[in-house]
Design an enzyme around this catalytic site. Structure first.
Site, mmCIF file in Angstrom:
data_model
loop_
_atom_site.group_PDB
_atom_site.id
_atom_site.type_symbol
_atom_site.label_atom_id
_atom_site.label_comp_id
_atom_site.label_asym_id
_atom_site.label_seq_id
_atom_site.Cartn_x
_atom_site.Cartn_y
_atom_site.Cartn_z
ATOM 1 N N ASP A 30 72.159 -37.233 19.640
ATOM 2 C CA ASP A 30 72.382 -35.808 19.359
ATOM 3 C C ASP A 30 71.480 -34.884 20.176
ATOM 4 O O ASP A 30 71.893 -33.779 20.534
ATOM 5 C CB ASP A 30 72.177 -35.526 17.870
ATOM 6 C CG ASP A 30 73.221 -36.206 16.995
ATOM 7 O OD1 ASP A 30 74.315 -36.534 17.495
ATOM 8 O OD2 ASP A 30 72.927 -36.417 15.804
ATOM 9 N N HIS A 79 74.666 -36.469 13.842
ATOM 10 C CA HIS A 79 74.986 -37.697 13.112
ATOM 11 C C HIS A 79 74.076 -37.809 11.893
ATOM 12 O O HIS A 79 72.878 -37.576 11.991
ATOM 13 C CB HIS A 79 74.740 -38.929 13.987
ATOM 14 C CG HIS A 79 75.735 -39.128 15.076
ATOM 15 N ND1 HIS A 79 75.717 -38.401 16.248
ATOM 16 C CD2 HIS A 79 76.774 -39.999 15.180
ATOM 17 C CE1 HIS A 79 76.707 -38.816 17.023
ATOM 18 N NE2 HIS A 79 77.359 -39.780 16.398
#
Length: 153
Positions: A30, A79
């Site tokens: 991410d 996530h």
């Protein structure tokens, strides 16, 4: 007695190491932190993402799918993994399964949500735990129609 305590302590430390690998996957992906993301995998690891992406082998395959396909496909992602269950199959091998929710924006500006499970094989080599194999089972990969994800003003 000392052997039992050493064994139990090794299991506790190993569980923490595997939890860190699962978290570093999310943070590395991410935040586009390649060094962090690459550090979770063994050089001969297999990442079986499944449809629509495929299976990628070794450091080069994982680098290719991450840098050339997935990071290009996602402008941003977050996530969240939960429910990690670890089962030891020996002193230096364990399996894990966890659930993941991901929300993000694809390169075309479409907000997306993904729900999946990760099925991992963790191996300890030279005293270090890493992921040897990760299979992704996706349950949904859907657009969030009418939703624009943006940072707070």
């Amino acid at each position: 007695m000392t052997e039992d305590i050493e064994h139990r302590l090794d299991r506790v430390e190993s569980r923490f190491a595997m939890h860190d690998l699962v978290s570093d996957y999310c943070h590395g992906f991410d935040k586009r932190d390649w060094d962090r993301f690459a550090a979770i995998w063994w050089p001969d690891a297999v990442w079986d993402i499944g449809p629509p992406f495929g299976t990628f082998e070794g450091s080069d395959g994982i680098a290719h799918v991450t840098k050339d396909i997935l990071w290009d496909a996602w402008l941003a992602s977050s996530h969240y993994t939960t429910n990690l269950v670890i089962t030891f199959e020996g002193k230096d091998r364990a399996t894990g399964v966890c659930d993941v929710d991901c929300i993000g924006t694809t390169s075309d500006g479409q907000a997306q949500t993904v729900a999946a499970s990760y099925f991992d094989i963790f191996e300890r080599r030279g005293g270090v735990w890493k992921i040897a194999h990760r299979k992704v089972k996706m349950y949904h990969f859907n657009p969030l129609s009418g939703v624009t994800l943006s940072p707070p003003a």
